[in-house]
Design a protein around this motif. Structure first.
Motif, PDB file in Angstrom:
ATOM      1  N   TRP A  83       0.824  -1.205   0.000  1.00  0.00           N
ATOM      2  CA  TRP A  83       0.000   0.000   0.000  1.00  0.00           C
ATOM      3  C   TRP A  83       0.858   1.254   0.000  1.00  0.00           C
ATOM      4  CZ3 TRP A  83      -4.803   0.078  -1.489  1.00  0.00           C
ATOM      5  CH2 TRP A  83      -5.556  -1.090  -1.413  1.00  0.00           C
ATOM      6  N   LEU A  84       2.001   1.229   0.677  1.00  0.00           N
ATOM      7  CA  LEU A  84       2.927   2.366   0.639  1.00  0.00           C
ATOM      8  C   LEU A  84       3.426   2.593  -0.783  1.00  0.00           C
ATOM      9  CD1 LEU A  84       4.530   4.523   2.235  1.00  0.00           C
ATOM     10  CD2 LEU A  84       6.344   2.800   2.434  1.00  0.00           C
ATOM     11  N   ALA A  85       3.767   1.510  -1.476  1.00  0.00           N
ATOM     12  CA  ALA A  85       4.230   1.627  -2.859  1.00  0.00           C
ATOM     13  C   ALA A  85       3.133   2.208  -3.747  1.00  0.00           C
ATOM     14  CB  ALA A  85       4.682   0.262  -3.378  1.00  0.00           C
ATOM     15  N   SER A  86       1.889   1.817  -3.513  1.00  0.00           N
ATOM     16  CA  SER A  86       0.774   2.349  -4.290  1.00  0.00           C
ATOM     17  C   SER A  86       0.597   3.841  -4.040  1.00  0.00           C
ATOM     18  CB  SER A  86      -0.517   1.607  -3.947  1.00  0.00           C
ATOM     19  OG  SER A  86      -1.604   2.192  -4.624  1.00  0.00           O
ATOM     20  N   LEU A  87       0.638   4.236  -2.766  1.00  0.00           N
ATOM     21  CA  LEU A  87       0.515   5.660  -2.442  1.00  0.00           C
ATOM     22  C   LEU A  87       1.634   6.470  -3.086  1.00  0.00           C
ATOM     23  CD1 LEU A  87      -0.434   5.508   1.333  1.00  0.00           C
ATOM     24  CD2 LEU A  87      -1.821   6.495  -0.504  1.00  0.00           C
ATOM     25  N   ALA A  88       2.840   5.960  -3.022  1.00  0.00           N
ATOM     26  CA  ALA A  88       3.976   6.662  -3.621  1.00  0.00           C
ATOM     27  C   ALA A  88       3.779   6.811  -5.122  1.00  0.00           C
ATOM     28  CB  ALA A  88       5.275   5.926  -3.308  1.00  0.00           C
ATOM     29  N   ALA A  89       3.377   5.737  -5.778  1.00  0.00           N
ATOM     30  CA  ALA A  89       3.179   5.785  -7.234  1.00  0.00           C
ATOM     31  C   ALA A  89       2.096   6.795  -7.596  1.00  0.00           C
ATOM     32  CB  ALA A  89       2.830   4.400  -7.763  1.00  0.00           C
ATOM     33  N   GLN A  90       0.976   6.770  -6.860  1.00  0.00           N
ATOM     34  CA  GLN A  90      -0.109   7.719  -7.143  1.00  0.00           C
ATOM     35  C   GLN A  90       0.327   9.162  -6.913  1.00  0.00           C
ATOM     36  OE1 GLN A  90      -4.118   7.027  -5.738  1.00  0.00           O
ATOM     37  NE2 GLN A  90      -3.582   4.892  -5.354  1.00  0.00           N
ATOM     38  N   SER A  91       1.293   9.350  -6.023  1.00  0.00           N
ATOM     39  CA  SER A  91       1.783  10.693  -5.695  1.00  0.00           C
ATOM     40  C   SER A  91       2.953  11.119  -6.560  1.00  0.00           C
ATOM     41  CB  SER A  91       2.226  10.733  -4.225  1.00  0.00           C
ATOM     42  OG  SER A  91       1.153  10.405  -3.387  1.00  0.00           O
ATOM     43  N   GLY A  92       3.372  10.229  -7.476  1.00  0.00           N
ATOM     44  CA  GLY A  92       4.508  10.542  -8.335  1.00  0.00           C
ATOM     45  C   GLY A  92       5.852  10.428  -7.637  1.00  0.00           C
ATOM     46  N   VAL A  93       5.903   9.645  -6.560  1.00  0.00           N
ATOM     47  CA  VAL A  93       7.137   9.479  -5.798  1.00  0.00           C
ATOM     48  C   VAL A  93       7.751   8.121  -6.102  1.00  0.00           C
ATOM     49  CG1 VAL A  93       8.119   9.274  -3.472  1.00  0.00           C
ATOM     50  CG2 VAL A  93       6.379  11.010  -3.953  1.00  0.00           C
ATOM     51  N   ASP A  94       9.013   8.141  -6.496  1.00  0.00           N
ATOM     52  CA  ASP A  94       9.784   6.917  -6.712  1.00  0.00           C
ATOM     53  C   ASP A  94      10.393   6.534  -5.364  1.00  0.00           C
ATOM     54  OD1 ASP A  94      11.594   4.944  -7.433  1.00  0.00           O
ATOM     55  OD2 ASP A  94      12.843   6.269  -8.648  1.00  0.00           O
ATOM     56  N   LEU A  95       9.971   5.386  -4.808  1.00  0.00           N
ATOM     57  CA  LEU A  95      10.457   4.983  -3.490  1.00  0.00           C
ATOM     58  C   LEU A  95      11.962   4.770  -3.457  1.00  0.00           C
ATOM     59  CD1 LEU A  95       7.705   2.555  -2.170  1.00  0.00           C
ATOM     60  CD2 LEU A  95       8.246   4.849  -1.362  1.00  0.00           C
ATOM     61  N   ALA A  96      12.546   4.315  -4.545  1.00  0.00           N
ATOM     62  CA  ALA A  96      14.004   4.136  -4.571  1.00  0.00           C
ATOM     63  C   ALA A  96      14.700   5.482  -4.405  1.00  0.00           C
ATOM     64  CB  ALA A  96      14.436   3.449  -5.859  1.00  0.00           C
ATOM     65  N   THR A  97      14.168   6.503  -5.040  1.00  0.00           N
ATOM     66  CA  THR A  97      14.725   7.845  -4.888  1.00  0.00           C
ATOM     67  C   THR A  97      14.510   8.339  -3.459  1.00  0.00           C
ATOM     68  OG1 THR A  97      14.356   8.337  -7.219  1.00  0.00           O
ATOM     69  CG2 THR A  97      14.608  10.222  -5.741  1.00  0.00           C
ATOM     70  N   ALA A  98      13.323   8.122  -2.919  1.00  0.00           N
ATOM     71  CA  ALA A  98      13.029   8.556  -1.549  1.00  0.00           C
ATOM     72  C   ALA A  98      13.950   7.860  -0.546  1.00  0.00           C
ATOM     73  CB  ALA A  98      11.569   8.277  -1.212  1.00  0.00           C
ATOM     74  N   ALA A  99      14.241   6.593  -0.763  1.00  0.00           N
ATOM     75  CA  ALA A  99      15.088   5.832   0.159  1.00  0.00           C
ATOM     76  C   ALA A  99      16.524   6.354   0.187  1.00  0.00           C
ATOM     77  CB  ALA A  99      15.072   4.355  -0.216  1.00  0.00           C
ATOM     78  N   GLN A 100      16.931   7.039  -0.865  1.00  0.00           N
ATOM     79  CA  GLN A 100      18.294   7.587  -0.919  1.00  0.00           C
ATOM     80  C   GLN A 100      18.552   8.581   0.205  1.00  0.00           C
ATOM     81  OE1 GLN A 100      21.017   6.726  -2.811  1.00  0.00           O
ATOM     82  NE2 GLN A 100      19.642   5.011  -3.218  1.00  0.00           N
ATOM     83  N   ARG A 101      17.498   9.108   0.779  1.00  0.00           N
ATOM     84  CA  ARG A 101      17.660  10.053   1.894  1.00  0.00           C
ATOM     85  C   ARG A 101      18.478   9.434   3.023  1.00  0.00           C
ATOM     86  NH1 ARG A 101      13.752  12.242   6.362  1.00  0.00           N
ATOM     87  NH2 ARG A 101      14.858  14.173   6.851  1.00  0.00           N
ATOM     88  N   TYR A 102      18.408   8.105   3.166  1.00  0.00           N
ATOM     89  CA  TYR A 102      19.089   7.413   4.252  1.00  0.00           C
ATOM     90  C   TYR A 102      20.324   6.631   3.791  1.00  0.00           C
ATOM     91  CZ  TYR A 102      15.042   8.681   6.966  1.00  0.00           C
ATOM     92  OH  TYR A 102      14.073   9.404   7.615  1.00  0.00           O
ATOM     93  N   ALA A 103      20.694   6.759   2.538  1.00  0.00           N
ATOM     94  CA  ALA A 103      21.779   5.957   1.977  1.00  0.00           C
ATOM     95  C   ALA A 103      23.132   6.220   2.633  1.00  0.00           C
ATOM     96  CB  ALA A 103      21.877   6.181   0.467  1.00  0.00           C
TER      97      ALA A 103
END
Length: 103
Positions: free
Chosen positions: A68-88
Motif C-alpha cells: 500500500w505504501l508503494a501504491s501511495l507513492a506511485a499515485q503521488s509521483g514518488v519513486d520509493l528508490a529515490t526517496a530511500a536515498q535520503r538514508y543511503a
C-alpha cells in the motif's frame, strides 16, 4: 510445465513497479484518499500482528503495508528508490551510521 518458483524481488524499485503492474489502474480509480485509508487499515493490522500475532502474520502484514505504501507513492509521483536515498549515507541529520543524534 510452467515455472511456479516465486520471483525474487530484490530492490524497492522492482517492488514498486510490480505493485503498479498489479494494482495501479485499480488504485488510481480508487483515488489517493481511499488508498490512504486502506494503507492506514493495513498499518492497524500490522500493529495487531506485532503485538499479538505470529511471525507469519507479521510477515504478511509487513508485505501488505509495503504494498500500500508503494501504491501511495506511485499515485503521488514518488519513486520509493529515490526517496530511500535520503538514508543511503547515514542519518539525514548527523550523517552517521549508526545515528549519533542526541535522543
Amino acid at each position: 510445465m510452467a515455472d511456479t518458483t516465486p520471483r525474487a524481488i530484490t530492490d524497492i524499485a522492482t517492488f514498486q513497479d510490480q505493485m503498479v503492474a498489479l494494482y495501479g489502474d485499480r488504485d488510481a480509480e480508487r483515488g489517493l484518499a481511499r488508498t490512504f485509508a486502506w494503507f492506514t487499515e493495513e498499518v492497524g493490522e500490522l500493529s495487531r500482528a506485532l503485538f499479538r500475532g505470529t511471525h507469519d502474520e507479521r510477515v504478511h502484514e509487513f508485505a501488505d503495508v509495503l504494498a500500500w505504501l508503494a501504491s501511495l507513492a506511485a499515485q503521488s509521483g514518488v519513486d520509493l528508490a529515490t526517496a530511500a536515498q535520503r538514508y543511503a549515507d547515514g542519518c539525514p541529520r548527523c550523517g552517521q551510521t549508526p545515528c549519533g543524534c542526541r535522543r
